[in-house]
Every structure is written in structure tokens, then in C-alpha cells.
Design an enzyme around this catalytic site. Structure first.
Site, PDB file in Angstrom:
ATOM      1  N   TYR A  25      50.979  55.847  36.064  1.00  0.00           N
ATOM      2  CA  TYR A  25      50.401  54.507  36.267  1.00  0.00           C
ATOM      3  C   TYR A  25      49.215  54.582  37.240  1.00  0.00           C
ATOM      4  O   TYR A  25      48.176  53.957  37.036  1.00  0.00           O
ATOM      5  CB  TYR A  25      51.474  53.538  36.789  1.00  0.00           C
ATOM      6  N   SER A 107      46.857  43.946  47.123  1.00  0.00           N
ATOM      7  CA  SER A 107      46.748  43.439  45.752  1.00  0.00           C
ATOM      8  C   SER A 107      47.661  42.235  45.535  1.00  0.00           C
ATOM      9  O   SER A 107      48.757  42.171  46.092  1.00  0.00           O
ATOM     10  CB  SER A 107      47.160  44.557  44.786  1.00  0.00           C
ATOM     11  N   GLN A 128      43.458  40.571  47.925  1.00  0.00           N
ATOM     12  CA  GLN A 128      42.794  40.569  46.609  1.00  0.00           C
ATOM     13  C   GLN A 128      43.465  39.549  45.701  1.00  0.00           C
ATOM     14  O   GLN A 128      44.691  39.492  45.595  1.00  0.00           O
ATOM     15  CB  GLN A 128      42.900  41.964  45.975  1.00  0.00           C
ATOM     16  N   TYR A 130      43.879  37.845  41.856  1.00  0.00           N
ATOM     17  CA  TYR A 130      43.688  37.681  40.412  1.00  0.00           C
ATOM     18  C   TYR A 130      43.870  36.201  40.136  1.00  0.00           C
ATOM     19  O   TYR A 130      44.911  35.632  40.508  1.00  0.00           O
ATOM     20  CB  TYR A 130      44.744  38.457  39.625  1.00  0.00           C
ATOM     21  N   THR A 156      38.932  39.685  42.168  1.00  0.00           N
ATOM     22  CA  THR A 156      38.691  40.687  41.122  1.00  0.00           C
ATOM     23  C   THR A 156      38.271  39.978  39.852  1.00  0.00           C
ATOM     24  O   THR A 156      38.980  39.096  39.352  1.00  0.00           O
ATOM     25  CB  THR A 156      39.941  41.547  40.913  1.00  0.00           C
ATOM     26  N   ARG A 165      46.407  50.906  28.889  1.00  0.00           N
ATOM     27  CA  ARG A 165      46.611  52.303  29.297  1.00  0.00           C
ATOM     28  C   ARG A 165      47.745  52.853  28.440  1.00  0.00           C
ATOM     29  O   ARG A 165      48.907  52.485  28.611  1.00  0.00           O
ATOM     30  CB  ARG A 165      46.933  52.370  30.794  1.00  0.00           C
ATOM     31  N   LYS A 252      34.814  41.626  43.174  1.00  0.00           N
ATOM     32  CA  LYS A 252      35.072  43.039  42.857  1.00  0.00           C
ATOM     33  C   LYS A 252      35.091  43.248  41.349  1.00  0.00           C
ATOM     34  O   LYS A 252      35.830  42.557  40.637  1.00  0.00           O
ATOM     35  CB  LYS A 252      36.416  43.456  43.462  1.00  0.00           C
ATOM     36  N   HIS A 276      36.851  49.321  37.942  1.00  0.00           N
ATOM     37  CA  HIS A 276      38.307  49.293  38.116  1.00  0.00           C
ATOM     38  C   HIS A 276      38.891  50.709  37.991  1.00  0.00           C
ATOM     39  O   HIS A 276      39.999  50.911  37.491  1.00  0.00           O
ATOM     40  CB  HIS A 276      38.932  48.364  37.058  1.00  0.00           C
ATOM     41  N   ARG A 279      39.955  51.851  34.397  1.00  0.00           N
ATOM     42  CA  ARG A 279      41.227  51.309  33.887  1.00  0.00           C
ATOM     43  C   ARG A 279      41.021  50.094  33.010  1.00  0.00           C
ATOM     44  O   ARG A 279      41.975  49.522  32.510  1.00  0.00           O
ATOM     45  CB  ARG A 279      42.122  50.931  35.073  1.00  0.00           C
TER      46      ARG A 279
HETATM   47  C1  LIG Z   1      47.323  52.274  40.297  1.00  0.00           C
HETATM   48  C2  LIG Z   1      46.172  51.329  40.451  1.00  0.00           C
HETATM   49  C3  LIG Z   1      46.429  49.968  40.542  1.00  0.00           C
HETATM   50  C4  LIG Z   1      45.364  49.083  40.731  1.00  0.00           C
HETATM   51  N1  LIG Z   1      45.640  47.750  40.924  1.00  0.00           N
HETATM   52  C5  LIG Z   1      44.620  46.905  41.193  1.00  0.00           C
HETATM   53  C6  LIG Z   1      44.883  45.545  41.517  1.00  0.00           C
HETATM   54  O1  LIG Z   1      46.024  45.111  41.570  1.00  0.00           O
HETATM   55  N2  LIG Z   1      43.821  44.753  41.773  1.00  0.00           N
HETATM   56  C7  LIG Z   1      42.523  45.207  41.731  1.00  0.00           C
HETATM   57  O2  LIG Z   1      41.592  44.449  41.974  1.00  0.00           O
HETATM   58  N3  LIG Z   1      42.264  46.493  41.450  1.00  0.00           N
HETATM   59  C8  LIG Z   1      43.270  47.350  41.196  1.00  0.00           C
HETATM   60  N4  LIG Z   1      42.999  48.665  40.943  1.00  0.00           N
HETATM   61  C9  LIG Z   1      41.615  49.139  40.995  1.00  0.00           C
HETATM   62  C10 LIG Z   1      41.258  49.591  42.406  1.00  0.00           C
HETATM   63  O3  LIG Z   1      41.156  48.508  43.269  1.00  0.00           O
HETATM   64  C11 LIG Z   1      39.917  50.340  42.435  1.00  0.00           C
HETATM   65  O4  LIG Z   1      38.920  49.549  41.834  1.00  0.00           O
HETATM   66  C12 LIG Z   1      39.994  51.693  41.733  1.00  0.00           C
HETATM   67  O5  LIG Z   1      41.205  52.351  42.023  1.00  0.00           O
HETATM   68  C13 LIG Z   1      38.834  52.564  42.167  1.00  0.00           C
HETATM   69  O6  LIG Z   1      38.848  53.794  41.511  1.00  0.00           O
HETATM   70  P1  LIG Z   1      39.511  55.128  42.117  1.00  0.00           P
HETATM   71  O7  LIG Z   1      40.976  55.002  41.870  1.00  0.00           O
HETATM   72  O8  LIG Z   1      38.875  56.189  41.299  1.00  0.00           O
HETATM   73  O9  LIG Z   1      39.180  55.180  43.585  1.00  0.00           O
HETATM   74  C14 LIG Z   1      44.037  49.564  40.756  1.00  0.00           C
HETATM   75  C15 LIG Z   1      43.806  50.929  40.667  1.00  0.00           C
HETATM   76  C16 LIG Z   1      44.857  51.818  40.521  1.00  0.00           C
HETATM   77  C17 LIG Z   1      44.563  53.280  40.455  1.00  0.00           C
END
Ligand SMILES: Cc1cc2nc3c(=O)[nH]c(=O)nc-3n(C[C@H](O)[C@H](O)[C@H](O)COP(=O)(O)O)c2cc1C
Length: 378
Positions: A25, A107, A128, A130, A156, A165, A252, A276, A279
Site C-alpha cells: 500500500y 492525513s 490535510q 479531503y 488535497t 492501485r 496539494k 500524489h 498514485r
Molecule cells: C501510503 C501513502 C498514503 C498517502 N495518503 C495520502 C493522503 O491521505 N492524503 C494526501 O493528500 N496524500 C497522500 N499521499 C500522497 C503523499 O502526501 C505525497 O504526495 C506522496 O507520498 C509524495 O511522493 P513520495 O511518496 O514519492 O514522497 C499518500 C502517499 C502514500 C505513499
């Protein structure tokens, strides 16, 4: 943590210590993972100019982030389900960030609630958001962030529609975990993880459960979440959020220069140039490819932060050289949390800080403000 020398070491340890569904995940991206790979590949293409015989004895990583002094230009990004990577994960990550003198962003999709974190740390953290269809609930969530004295709201904007995913589906990723035989065997082989999770305050979404009318079991919660992605969300809704949230606002998930121009007029203090972490929209450009044009267009009007793909101090230096004021990291510290709880997150921050100060020295730079595109080979 003695033999951990880089973020990849933390990733390997995370993989060994945490059940596969939760490691995947954190680790994986959407669809064919083209954008996930591009984030890393494009950062690695950027080369530094090696400069010599410059006095670099006064190197200093400190800087301002959204008007507050920070020990280095780094922020822990919002990452959902940290409390499933390690019991009380959100609290531990926040403590590590605050001990290192950098901001932590909680988050919406956290396991610990806003109130759990506020009661466990000394300083304000960022929240953060949503935005979901249930605007009454979103208003109350913002009010809870105000009551908890959160010092910035990170809205976000790149998840109105959710990218798939594949690996999460294959792994049957659910919160809290469903008990299949293969999962039981996996969990049983990770006793330290298991006991941490069992000792943790919560095992489901702490910001949601107990705050939604008529939602009192897990099945109802998952139906609620899946029905709540608001595809009508648009720029006018920023005004509504502004009418409730009086503090600093960061958008964001901006990747396009036209969106950055609108964001600059939205009343937000900053944006995070982000996809993101690969993702969401697979096939989108890497975040680092998008950064320079956005900086050129709106960098003088608002604070530009950067994320997606940062795994080292070298990567932070690259983004700063292309005009970002600070970087967020997601996976880099999530790996640390899975690998070793608070000490693992502290290690991730320490590694990146040390790599950044060394890179600055070898590029002939002493301060964050001095970093610019002159440190890069063009
Ligand atoms: C496991 C995971 C969960 C995430 N959950 C959120 C989230 O709840 N809210 C959000 O704005 N971004 C979320 N993100 C995105 C991160 O805030 C961020 O944009 C991203 O991890 C940056 O890339 P990096 O993992 O390569 O540093 C998530 C990323 C990951 C890896």
C-alpha cells in the site's frame, strides 16, 4: 538503526517487518506505475555541478516554511493509514518531525484522530483535508482542526476520482484488516508489528469513526467512504473552505501551470507541486518535470512546495535548485515508520538532512537561500 545508511535500507526493513498488504500500500503506484517510475527517473537525470575550494564551513539547513522557522526545507507529507504501518504511527511520526524541527501533516485518512495527536505532542501540526460530499462532516472536520490548533490546512485537490492501485486489490487491502488465512499467516510472522498494532489506540479511521451519524460498523464505514468522493468539487469550493478556515491554506496536487495560475488567485498561501507520488493519474508527467514552469509562472506570488519521488537529500537539493522552497516526503518516512517506529522516522529525516548538507558542501553552497539553478549542470 546503526547500519541504516539510506532510505532504501529503511524500505527493505519495512518490507521485512510489516505485512505485505500494508507495505505494498505504501510502496506501489497506480495502474502501470509509469508516473511512479518517472518521478524517480527524472530526478536522477538532474546532475550537480561539483565546485571546489569554496569555504563551506558555515552550512546551515534552516529556512522558513509558510512563515515559520524550520530546521530544514522538509515536511512530512500526509500519508493515510500510518497507524497500520506501526501502532500509533501518526503520533510517532509527528513526534519525530517535531523533534527534528520540521512540520508534520496529518492525513484525513489517519488511524489516530486529530485529537489523539493534539493530546500527544507539544507543538501544532498541519492537517490535510479531503473534501467529501458530506459537507456538514467536512465543516466539522475543519472545526476540529481549528480546535486542535493545527497551523496549516493542506487541501488535497488531486483525488476527486481515485486512481486504482492494482496491488491493493490483489492483496485485499482493507482497514481494519480482514482475516483471511494468508493474512493470518503473514501477520503471525510479524509479531513485533502485531503487538504494536494491538497496543495502538485505534485500528480504524480515527477522524471518521464516532463522528459520522449512523456509521457504527466497519461495513457501513467502507460504504460511506466509497460513496463520498465528490466529483463536483471545483475552484468555487475553495471560497467555502476559506470561509471556515482562517489560517494558512496550501493546495496539494497541482501539476499544471494553468491550475497553478488559478491557485495563485485563490487566496491560498502555497501549493504543493505533486502527482500524489504516482498514485493517481498514471501517465502524468513527473513532478520534477512540471516544477520549473510552475515556479516561473507563480513562484513570486505564492510559496511553492514540491513532492513525489524524493528519497534523498540530493533530491531535495534538485527540487530547491529548480525553485521549490521546500519538499514533502511521503514514502521515505513511511518506510522509516514501518522499519522502526519513531526512531525510523527520525532516521529518515536525519539521513535526508545529512545528505542535503553534504551535497550543499560539494556544490559550494552554505545556505538554503543560495541554492538555485547555478548548482545544476545544464
Ligand atoms: C501510503 C501513502 C498514503 C498517502 N495518503 C495520502 C493522503 O491521505 N492524503 C494526501 O493528500 N496524500 C497522500 N499521499 C500522497 C503523499 O502526501 C505525497 O504526495 C506522496 O507520498 C509524495 O511522493 P513520495 O511518496 O514519492 O514522497 C499518500 C502517499 C502514500 C505513499
Amino acid at each position: 538503526m546503526k547500519h541504516i545508511t539510506c532510505i532504501e535500507d529503511l524500505r527493505e526493513l519495512h518490507k521485512r517487518r510489516v505485512p505485505k498488504a500494508f507495505f505494498d500500500y505504501a510502496d506501489r503506484g497506480s495502474y502501470a506505475e509509469e508516473t511512479l517510475r518517472a518521478n524517480r527517473d527524472d530526478l536522477q537525470q538532474i546532475k550537480f555541478r561539483q565546485r571546489v575550494l569554496v569555504d563551506v564551513s558555515k552550512r546551515d539547513l534552516s529556512t522558513d516554511i509558510l512563515g515559520e522557522r524550520a530546521a530544514m526545507p522538509l515536511v512530512l507529507a500526509p500519508v493515510g493509514l500510518l497507524g497500520m504501518q506501526h501502532g500509533d504511527g501518526e503520533i510517532l511520526a509527528c513526534r519525530a518531525a517535531q523533534a527534528a524541527g520540521i512540520p508534520f501533516t496529518q492525513s484525513t485518512m489517519s488511524i489516530c484522530s486529530i485529537e489523539d495527536i493534539a493530546a500527544s505532542v507539544d507543538k501544532p501540526f498541519w492537517f490535510q483535508l479531503y473534501v467529501m460530499k458530506d459537507r456538514g462532516f467536512i465543516k466539522s472536520l475543519i472545526e476540529r482542526a481549528i480546535a486542535a490548533k493545527c497551523s496549516a490546512l493542506v487541501l488535497t485537490v488531486d483525488l476527486q476520482v481515485m486512481g486504482q492501485r492494482h496491488q491493493d486489490i490483489k492483496n485485499g487491502m482493507t482497514v481494519p484488516p480482514e482475516w483471511s488465512l494468508s493474512k493470518l499467516l503473514d501477520f503471525a510472522s510479524k509479531p513485533a508489528w502485531m503487538s504494536g498494532i494491538l497496543r495502538g489506540k485505534r485500528r480504524t479511521f480515527g477522524n471518521l469513526v464516532g463522528h459520522l451519524k449512523g456509521i457504527d460498523d466497519v461495513a457501513a464505514l467502507s460504504v460511506w467512504i466509497n460513496s463520498q468522493f465528490d466529483t463536483t468539487l471545483n475552484w468555487k469550493d475553495i471560497d467555502w473552505i476559506r470561509s471556515i478556515w482562517p489560517g494558512k491554506l496550501v493546495l496539494k496536487g497541482i501539476l499544471d501551470v494553468e491550475d497553478a495560475e488559478i491557485a495563485a488567485k485563490s487566496g491560498a498561501q502555497g501549493i504543493v507541486v505533486s502527482n500524489h507520488g504516482g498514485r493517481q493519474l498514471d501517465g502524468a508527467p513527473s513532478s520534477i518535470e512540471a516544477l520549473p514552469e510552475i515556479v516561473d509562472e507563480v513562484g513570486s506570488q505564492m510559496e511553492i512546495m514540491f513532492d513525489s519521488g524524493v528519497r534523498s537529500g540530493q533530491d531535495v537539493m534538485r527540487a530547491l535548485a529548480l525553485g521549490a522552497k521546500s519538499c514533502m516526503i511521503g514514502r521515505a518516512y513511511a518506510y522509516g515508520l514501518g522499519a522502526g517506529g519513531q526512531a525510523g522516522v527520525a532516521k529518515a529525516i536525519e539521513l535526508i538532512g545529512k545528505e542535503l548538507t553534504t551535497t550543499m558542501g560539494l556544490c559550494g553552497v552554505n545556505t538554503i537561500a543560495e541554492i538555485g539553478d547555478h548548482v545544476l549542470v545544464v
